[in-house]
Design a protein around this motif. Structure first.
Motif, PDB file in Angstrom:
ATOM      1  N   SER A   1       4.186   2.482  -1.010  1.00 12.38           N
ATOM      2  CA  SER A   1       3.210   2.989  -0.038  1.00 12.38           C
ATOM      3  C   SER A   1       3.584   4.366   0.502  1.00 12.38           C
ATOM      4  CB  SER A   1       3.064   2.014   1.139  1.00 12.38           C
ATOM      5  OG  SER A   1       4.248   1.999   1.925  1.00 12.38           O
ATOM      6  N   MET A   2       4.770   4.848   0.168  1.00 12.13           N
ATOM      7  CA  MET A   2       5.205   6.123   0.727  1.00 12.13           C
ATOM      8  C   MET A   2       4.543   7.272  -0.036  1.00 12.13           C
ATOM      9  SD  MET A   2       8.959   7.538   1.788  1.00 12.13           S
ATOM     10  CE  MET A   2       9.807   6.769   0.505  1.00 12.13           C
TER      11      MET A   2
ATOM     12  N   LYS B   1       4.275  11.566   0.254  1.00 14.07           N
ATOM     13  CA  LYS B   1       4.760  12.779   0.931  1.00 14.07           C
ATOM     14  C   LYS B   1       3.680  13.835   0.850  1.00 14.07           C
ATOM     15  CE  LYS B   1       9.613  11.877   0.024  1.00 14.07           C
ATOM     16  NZ  LYS B   1      10.853  12.347  -0.529  1.00 14.07           N
TER      17      LYS B   1
ATOM     18  N   CYS C   1       4.818  16.081   6.143  1.00 18.00           N
ATOM     19  CA  CYS C   1       4.744  14.723   6.691  1.00 18.00           C
ATOM     20  C   CYS C   1       4.959  13.693   5.585  1.00 18.00           C
ATOM     21  CB  CYS C   1       3.398  14.495   7.384  1.00 18.00           C
ATOM     22  SG  CYS C   1       2.024  14.409   6.244  1.00 18.00           S
TER      23      CYS C   1
ATOM     24  N   SER D   1       3.942   9.628   4.843  1.00 15.21           N
ATOM     25  CA  SER D   1       3.190   8.461   5.310  1.00 15.21           C
ATOM     26  C   SER D   1       3.611   7.241   4.494  1.00 15.21           C
ATOM     27  CB  SER D   1       1.684   8.697   5.174  1.00 15.21           C
ATOM     28  OG  SER D   1       1.317   8.761   3.826  1.00 15.21           O
ATOM     29  N   TYR D   2       3.581   6.094   5.140  1.00 21.67           N
ATOM     30  CA  TYR D   2       3.947   4.840   4.495  1.00 21.67           C
ATOM     31  C   TYR D   2       3.413   3.697   5.332  1.00 21.67           C
ATOM     32  CZ  TYR D   2       7.657   5.223   7.962  1.00 21.67           C
ATOM     33  OH  TYR D   2       8.348   5.388   9.132  1.00 21.67           O
ATOM     34  N   GLN D   3       3.434   2.507   4.735  1.00 24.22           N
ATOM     35  CA  GLN D   3       2.980   1.314   5.442  1.00 24.22           C
ATOM     36  C   GLN D   3       4.215   0.546   5.898  1.00 24.22           C
ATOM     37  OE1 GLN D   3       0.330  -1.113   3.139  1.00 24.22           O
ATOM     38  NE2 GLN D   3       0.195  -2.694   4.701  1.00 24.22           N
TER      39      GLN D   3
END
Length: 165
Positions: A37-38, A40, A44, A46-48
């Protein structure tokens, strides 16, 4: 593990779509995130997240290991094992019934052998009686100058002794 517990764990894992989890070093400590889920982006990441701000890596790795995909695989392996055990028990039960049937057949055959041996003994006694009668008859014929009947009886008796001996 009880079947009820295994079913609850499997249901929970299926609700999470069988996700796999992994650990990651976050800003505030070790985090557990959904594997893959990551993403880049510019400046920033983002991931779960699954669990954040964990105190140590052992706990984070344990949580990651207990992910829904692994739980689902474990429960399915247990179900397969239970099915294999049930199949084995059924097979053993059938084999036990077959052994019992063979034992019953063996008992019946032994009884039949005993019956036939008794008939054979009775038959031998009748033949011996008939032989004695014939021998007496042949002997009395021999006394009246008829040796043929006596010799026939002796020949038959000697052949019987050879066959039995």
């Amino acid at each position: 593990m009880t079947t009820e517990l295994a079913q609850r764990m499997k249901a929970a894992a299926l609700k999470l779509d069988g996700e796999q989890w992994q650990t990651r070093d976050g800003f505030s400590g070790i985090e557990v995130i959904v594997k893959g889920s990551m993403a880049k982006g510019r400046g920033c990441v983002s991931y779960q997240p699954v669990a954040a701000e964990l105190a140590d890596s052992k706990t984070a790795k344990a949580i990651a290991l207990f992910n829904p995909a692994n739980i689902k695989a474990l429960v399915e392996a247990l179900e397969a094992r239970d099915k294999q055990i049930a199949d084995s028990e059924n097979r053993v039960g059938k084999q036990n019934r077959h052994v019992c049937e063979l034992f019953d057949d063996n008992t019946a055959l032994r009884q039949r052998i005993i019956e036939l041996e008794e008939k054979l003994q009775t038959s031998d006694k009748l033949q011996d009686s008939a032989f004695r009668h014939g021998l007496q008859h042949g002997f009395s014929l021999g006394q009246t100058d008829n040796q043929a009947g006596f010799e026939q009886c002796m020949t038959a008796y000697s052949q019987k002794e050879k066959n039995n001996g």
